[in-house]
Every structure is written in structure tokens, then in C-alpha cells.
Motif scaffolding. Structure first.
Motif, PDB file in Angstrom:
ATOM      1  N   ALA A   1       0.696  -0.841   0.110  1.00 19.41           N
ATOM      2  CA  ALA A   1       0.337  -0.231  -0.078  1.00 19.41           C
ATOM      3  C   ALA A   1       1.076   1.195   0.506  1.00 19.41           C
ATOM      4  CB  ALA A   1      -0.625  -0.030   1.320  1.00 19.41           C
ATOM      5  N   PHE A   2       0.323   2.269  -0.378  1.00 21.13           N
ATOM      6  CA  PHE A   2       1.122   3.841  -0.947  1.00 21.13           C
ATOM      7  C   PHE A   2       0.601   4.707  -0.587  1.00 21.13           C
ATOM      8  CE2 PHE A   2       2.862   6.453  -3.878  1.00 21.13           C
ATOM      9  CZ  PHE A   2       3.955   7.082  -3.295  1.00 21.13           C
ATOM     10  N   THR A   3       1.106   5.690  -0.514  1.00 24.06           N
ATOM     11  CA  THR A   3       0.337   7.183   0.274  1.00 24.06           C
ATOM     12  C   THR A   3       0.964   7.934  -0.903  1.00 24.06           C
ATOM     13  OG1 THR A   3      -0.548   6.168   1.822  1.00 24.06           O
ATOM     14  CG2 THR A   3      -0.780   8.983   1.487  1.00 24.06           C
ATOM     15  N   HIS A   4       0.784   8.806  -1.457  1.00 23.60           N
ATOM     16  CA  HIS A   4       1.702   9.841  -2.474  1.00 23.60           C
ATOM     17  C   HIS A   4       1.978  11.116  -1.295  1.00 23.60           C
ATOM     18  CE1 HIS A   4       2.987  12.619  -5.480  1.00 23.60           C
ATOM     19  NE2 HIS A   4       2.874  11.543  -6.419  1.00 23.60           N
ATOM     20  N   PRO A   5       3.177  10.865  -0.978  1.00 26.69           N
ATOM     21  CA  PRO A   5       3.953  12.247  -0.408  1.00 26.69           C
ATOM     22  C   PRO A   5       2.879  13.371  -0.336  1.00 26.69           C
ATOM     23  CG  PRO A   5       5.482  11.839  -1.493  1.00 26.69           C
ATOM     24  CD  PRO A   5       4.137  10.453  -1.586  1.00 26.69           C
ATOM     25  N   LYS A   6       3.268  13.840  -1.637  1.00 23.15           N
ATOM     26  CA  LYS A   6       2.538  15.114  -1.881  1.00 23.15           C
ATOM     27  C   LYS A   6       1.303  15.369  -2.089  1.00 23.15           C
ATOM     28  CE  LYS A   6       5.996  17.004  -3.299  1.00 23.15           C
ATOM     29  NZ  LYS A   6       7.650  17.056  -5.033  1.00 23.15           N
ATOM     30  N   THR A   7       0.297  14.413  -2.447  1.00 19.30           N
ATOM     31  CA  THR A   7      -0.983  14.255  -3.426  1.00 19.30           C
ATOM     32  C   THR A   7      -1.984  13.255  -2.508  1.00 19.30           C
ATOM     33  OG1 THR A   7      -0.637  11.897  -4.212  1.00 19.30           O
ATOM     34  CG2 THR A   7      -0.484  14.190  -5.651  1.00 19.30           C
ATOM     35  N   LYS A   8      -1.457  13.141  -1.433  1.00 18.81           N
ATOM     36  CA  LYS A   8      -1.727  11.893  -0.509  1.00 18.81           C
ATOM     37  C   LYS A   8      -3.018  10.533  -0.980  1.00 18.81           C
ATOM     38  CE  LYS A   8      -0.045  14.064   3.009  1.00 18.81           C
ATOM     39  NZ  LYS A   8       2.131  14.106   3.004  1.00 18.81           N
ATOM     40  N   ARG A   9      -2.894  10.763  -1.857  1.00 14.38           N
ATOM     41  CA  ARG A   9      -3.367   9.382  -2.200  1.00 14.38           C
ATOM     42  C   ARG A   9      -3.164   8.374  -2.063  1.00 14.38           C
ATOM     43  NH1 ARG A   9      -4.097  11.888  -8.729  1.00 14.38           N
ATOM     44  NH2 ARG A   9      -4.214   9.777  -9.135  1.00 14.38           N
ATOM     45  N   ASN A  10      -3.838   7.202  -2.270  1.00 17.23           N
ATOM     46  CA  ASN A  10      -3.859   6.122  -2.253  1.00 17.23           C
ATOM     47  C   ASN A  10      -3.746   5.493  -2.757  1.00 17.23           C
ATOM     48  OD1 ASN A  10      -3.505   6.346   0.787  1.00 17.23           O
ATOM     49  ND2 ASN A  10      -5.244   6.786   1.226  1.00 17.23           N
ATOM     50  N   SER A  11      -2.457   4.154  -3.026  1.00 20.49           N
ATOM     51  CA  SER A  11      -2.538   3.373  -4.153  1.00 20.49           C
ATOM     52  C   SER A  11      -2.171   1.966  -2.852  1.00 20.49           C
ATOM     53  CB  SER A  11      -1.570   3.212  -5.254  1.00 20.49           C
ATOM     54  OG  SER A  11      -0.360   3.570  -4.718  1.00 20.49           O
ATOM     55  N   GLN A  12      -3.166   0.782  -4.359  1.00 19.90           N
ATOM     56  CA  GLN A  12      -2.271  -0.260  -3.179  1.00 19.90           C
ATOM     57  C   GLN A  12      -1.695  -1.709  -4.402  1.00 19.90           C
ATOM     58  OE1 GLN A  12      -6.313  -1.886  -1.772  1.00 19.90           O
ATOM     59  NE2 GLN A  12      -5.839  -0.739   0.096  1.00 19.90           N
ATOM     60  N   CYS A  13      -1.324  -2.186  -4.480  1.00 20.62           N
ATOM     61  CA  CYS A  13      -0.893  -3.622  -5.359  1.00 20.62           C
ATOM     62  C   CYS A  13      -1.212  -5.334  -4.135  1.00 20.62           C
ATOM     63  CB  CYS A  13       0.602  -3.120  -5.104  1.00 20.62           C
ATOM     64  SG  CYS A  13       1.208  -5.008  -6.231  1.00 20.62           S
ATOM     65  N   PHE A  14      -2.246  -5.994  -5.587  1.00 21.22           N
ATOM     66  CA  PHE A  14      -2.545  -7.133  -5.209  1.00 21.22           C
ATOM     67  C   PHE A  14      -1.919  -7.874  -5.900  1.00 21.22           C
ATOM     68  CE2 PHE A  14      -5.862  -4.154  -3.701  1.00 21.22           C
ATOM     69  CZ  PHE A  14      -6.821  -4.804  -1.988  1.00 21.22           C
ATOM     70  N   ARG A  15      -1.254  -9.412  -5.680  1.00 20.27           N
ATOM     71  CA  ARG A  15      -1.048  -9.766  -6.646  1.00 20.27           C
ATOM     72  C   ARG A  15      -2.043 -11.171  -6.833  1.00 20.27           C
ATOM     73  NH1 ARG A  15       4.474 -11.925  -5.101  1.00 20.27           N
ATOM     74  NH2 ARG A  15       5.230  -9.706  -6.698  1.00 20.27           N
ATOM     75  N   ILE A  16      -2.473 -11.727  -7.556  1.00 21.02           N
ATOM     76  CA  ILE A  16      -3.662 -12.345  -7.927  1.00 21.02           C
ATOM     77  C   ILE A  16      -2.990 -13.748  -8.538  1.00 21.02           C
ATOM     78  CG2 ILE A  16      -5.572 -13.020  -9.414  1.00 21.02           C
ATOM     79  CD1 ILE A  16      -6.028 -10.232  -9.712  1.00 21.02           C
TER      80      ILE A  16
END
Ligand code: FA5
Ligand code: MG
Length: 460
Positions: free
Chosen positions: A375-390
Motif C-alpha cells: 500500500a502506498f500513500t503519495h507524499p504530496k497528493t496523499k492519494r492512496n494506491s494498493q498493489c494486489f498479487r493474484i
């Protein structure tokens, strides 16, 4: 809510949902998918040669004096599933992320306890009820969005005759268990954190809790006794743990050691007096349990993956005979094919169960498990992204990389419908025996996926 509407619209274009021949209008709560609907008519618990049907019969035979019920429709009202059982209004089980709603007034039961009030109301004092239940849940080898539970319940009279019945039954069961060669870790029946109900005499409540435990230990001994399938030839290990359910107090769960891990097989407790009041059963006190039939069958038959129960492959189905428990012989383990997907979360966030449901609807039983790897939060925009492994792996044949890519493309395309923002990247990782072959980027760091995911997110 808008997201769920969108999800259901992509899978079911009509304005109604048809379940077992009945039509229900869709509304903003509709989140049931076609992949789930396709399972409703299977009724594995009614098939006499299916491991779930065989296990149902075995347990019913263990409780010969209990009334066995198994034909209740999975469509219930939220009142039956939650309110009648004293679920608080903010209980997470009620949410769209956890349960399948047909519309605001009907849902697929999430547990067999949904039928407690109507069954007690029939005046039946000891009963077993087996059914298919539905939950939006994580995806792995022991969780499946459709599974089977068996509810068992017994009530006793509140007066001295009930106490006598309990004491006699407890003595009989304890004597039988004392002779058995089975190690069960126990905990106290009633404690400050797992209390008797205020309207109960604590001594009476203890006798009921003891009867529940003895009754289930005796079942466990009957179905598991003498079978050492708990993992690598080790003796069976069982433990009782304190639990919480809105509709029982005290409450417990039972876990069995399987494949080196504790696997939860049931939840139970002393029935809340308000449930019996709702069912208009006066002067009674009793217990109830809910068994996870797939989990028990996995341990009994050594079935390694919960998806196998849905297989129609004769190599699976032909291994089972009514009345018999034989170790399952896996026909083959085909190669795993891991693919990662990373994306910015939509504004209204996305629950992991939403993602798992989307994956299951797009790729069906080709998905063995889904793991959040970063899981990652962009340091400036504070938007969150996630990485899933299927992990794409068929149970009955080898999947080609092209087939896995096509399934993954389906997942990504569904994801684009629900994520307003563009996908960050899609990593294709082909592995054999867990060795990452590509992409090369992933070899760069100690935590390669995290790095690749974070870097891609920053480059956006
Ligand atoms: C219940 O569902 C309660 N209704 C049980 C109960 C009944 C408590 C009566 C008190 C009185 P729980 O959510 O823990 O509890 O589920 C019961 C069992 O179902 C679990 O122990 C597990 O064996 C099985 N189970 C739960 N989720 C899944 C799943 N996704 N896939 C397969 N089995 C599951
Ligand atoms: Mg549980």
C-alpha cells in the motif's frame, strides 16, 4: 453505494435479480454478482455423494434425537439475518462490503443463525439446520464466498427438571469423553469477559455452556477420532477460545490444527434470551452452534483447497462414497501464475472485499488467492494506491500464460469501471515454484514489489 450499483450493473444488465425462479427489483443496495447467483442452485449439502452432503449425514447421525432441516431458501430479510439476532445497527456484517444484498429488503443469508428464530418458533427443542451461506470475504485456500454451515441448537426447561436433564446429560457425555484419546485445550465456561446473561442463574448458564462444550467435543471425537489427517501424521489438536457473537453469551470458537495452522471450524454459545423471547419460547435456556462444513471436510478428507468443493471434475467427485471418510488424493497441482495489479483507490475508498469480489466475478475459480502486497500513500497528493498479487491456478489443468493474461485483463477492465483514476500499472509476473522470472524491475531491491509499486506510483 454508487460503486456497488456500477458493479452489479456490469454483471447483471437487467433491472431485476432472479434467484431460484423469484424476481426481485434491483435498487441502490444491489451488489449480488452473476458468479454468486450461479452457485445458488448447486445445494452441495443435499448431494449424498458430495463431501459436504456426506458430512451432513455423518453429523446428523451423531445427533439422532435432533430434528434435521435442510431446505430453507438462502433469500432472507436483513431482519432475520441481523435484527432478530440483536446485531447492532453499526455491525460491519451488515455493510455492503461484507454481505450480498439482492436489494434493500432481501439478502443472501450470511449464516444459518438467520433461521434461529423461525425454527425455535416452530416449537422444536433440539434441531440441526444445514444450508448454503454467502459472504463477501477474502480469497484464499480456506475462504470462499459461498460455503455451508450447520446450525445446531438445544433448549432446556428453566425449572429444576431442566437442571436435572442437564446434569444427567453432562455426566453421560463426560464419562464417554474421559475414555477418549483426544487432547482438547479448554477455557472457563463463564468469565467476566465472557459472561452469563443477567437474566440467567449463573450456575444454570454454566451447566448449559458445559453441555454445549461436551456435546461438541463428543461430535469432534466422533468425526475426527482415530483420523490423523490434521497434518503430517501429527495427533489431532483442538482448542476452545473465547469469542463474541451479538446473539450468544458466553460465546466460543473451536479451532483445529490443520497444515501447521489453527483453522477455525465453528462458533457457538448460550443463546441470548431475547432470541428465545422473539421466538415466543417461554421458560427456556439453551445453546446454539454454527459449524463450517467445508473447513471440517477439508480436515477430514485432507482437501487442500476450498474451491475443490465446487469442482464437477469426476477425478474429484468419484473419490467420495456416502458414509465413508477416505483421504482425498489430489489429482495434480498445476503451476501457479502470479499477476500483480496496482491502482489508485477511488475517492470513496475500496474495501479489500470489494476487490476480491470483483476478481472472483471476473475470473471465477481460476483464482487461488489474492494478497495485498503493498500500500502506498503519495507524499504530496496523499492519494492512496494498493498493489494486489493474484494467483491464477486452475484445479484441473495447466493454464497458459495467455489465458492468465486474458483473465487478468478482465479483472483490469472491471477495475477501470470502478476506479475513477487511471490504473497506475499492471505488472505481469510469471512464476514457477515461487521464483520471480519477470519483470526485471522486480529484482532490484529487498522488497521488490513495494519498490516497483511505489516508484510507478510516484512516476504517475
Ligand atoms: C457464525 O457464522 C455464527 N453464526 C456461528 C454461531 C452460531 C455462533 C450459533 C453462535 C451460535 P462465524 O462467522 O465464525 O460464526 O462462522 C462460523 C464458521 O463458518 C467458521 O468457524 C468457519 O468454520 C466457517 N466460515 C466462516 N467464513 C467462511 C468462509 N468464507 N469460507 C468457508 N468457511 C467459512
Ligand atoms: Mg468466526
Amino acid at each position: 453505494m454508487a460503486r456497488c450499483l456500477l458493479l452489479s450493473r456490469t454483471s447483471l444488465p437487467d433491472e431485476v435479480v432472479t434467484v431460484l425462479g423469484e424476481q426481485y427489483p434491483k435498487d441502490a443496495k444491489t451488489n449480488i454478482t452473476s458468479s454468486i447467483l450461479s452457485k445458488v442452485s448447486r445445494k452441495l449439502h443435499l448431494q449424498p455423494s458430495h463431501p459436504i452432503g456426506i458430512l451432513r449425514s455423518l453429523i446428523e447421525a451423531h445427533y439422532p434425537s435432533f430434528t434435521a432441516l435442510s431446505n430453507f431458501s438462502p433469500v432472507v430479510t436483513p431482519a432475520m439475518n441481523f435484527d432478530d439476532l440483536s446485531f447492532p445497527l453499526d455491525h460491519p456484517g451488515r455493510s455492503l462490503t461484507d454481505s450480498y444484498y439482492i436489494n434493500a429488503h432481501r439478502m443472501l443469508r450470511t449464516h444459518t443463525s438467520a433461521h434461529e428464530v423461525e425454527t425455535f418458533a416452530k416449537g422444536i427443542r433440539q434441531w440441526l439446520l444445514t444450508a448454503d451461506v454467502y459472504r463477501r470475504d477474502e480469497i484464499d485456500g480456506s475462504h470462499y464466498p459461498v460455503f455451508h454451515q450447520m446450525e445446531g441448537a438445544r433448549i432446556f426447561s428453566h425449572d429444576p427438571s431442566g437442571i436435572r436433564e442437564l446434569e444427567e446429560d453432562n455426566a453421560r457425555l463426560a464419562a464417554r469423553l474421559a475414555k477418549a484419546n483426544i487432547v482438547i485445550e479448554d477455557i472457563p465456561h463463564v468469565t467476566a469477559t465472557n459472561p452469563a446473561q443477567p437474566s440467567h442463574d449463573p450456575r444454570h448458564a454454566e451447566l448449559v455452556a458445559l453441555n454445549l462444550k461436551l456435546s461438541l467435543n463428543s461430535l469432534i471425537l466422533d468425526i475426527f477420532g482415530g483420523r490423523a489427517n490434521a497434518g503430517e501424521g501429527e495427533p489431532l489438536r483442538v482448542r476452545w477460545i473465547e469469542a463474541y457473537f451479538p446473539f450468544t453469551s458466553p460465546s466460543f470458537e473451536v479451532e483445529v490444527m490443520f497444515g501447521g495452522k489453527w483453522l477455525e471450524i465453528l462458533g457457538c454459545g448460550v443463546v441470548l434470551q431475547s432470541t428465545l423471547d422473539k421466538a415466543k419460547v417461554p421458560n427456556s435456556i439453551g445453546w446454539a452452534f454454527g459449524l463450517g462444513l467445508e473447513r471440517i471436510a477439508m480436515i477430514l478428507y485432507s482437501i487442500p483447497d476450498i474451491r475443490l468443493f465446487w469442482s464437477e471434475d469426476p477425478r474429484f467427485l468419484s473419490q467420495f462414497t456416502p458414509g465413508q471418510i477416505k483421504t482425498f488424493k489430489p489429482f495434480s497441482k498445476y503451476p501457479a501464475c502470479y499477476k500483480d495489479v496496482s491502482f489508485w483507490l477511488p475517492d470513496q475508498a475500496m474495501h479489500e472485499n470489494d476487490f476480491c469480489d470483483l476478481v472472483r466475478d471476473a475470473a471465477g475459480d481460476f483464482v487461488e488467492d489474492v494478497k495485498l502486497v503493498d500500500a502506498f500513500t503519495h507524499p504530496k497528493t496523499k492519494r492512496n494506491s494498493q498493489c494486489f498479487r493474484i494467483n491464477y491456478r486452475s484445479m484441473d489443468r495447466s493454464l497458459s500464460n495467455d489465458e492468465a493474461n486474458a483473465l487478468h485483463a478482465q479483472v483490469v477492465s472491471r477495475l477501470k469501471n470502478v476506479c475513477v483514476y487511471l490504473l497506475v500499472r499492471v505488472d505481469h509476473v510469471r512464476t514457477t515454484s515461487n521464483t520471480i522470472i519477470k519483470p526485471r524491475l522486480l529484482h532490484l531491491a529487498v522488497s521488490p514489489v513495494t519498490l516497483a509499486h511505489g516508484r510507478a506510483a510516484l512516476e504517475e
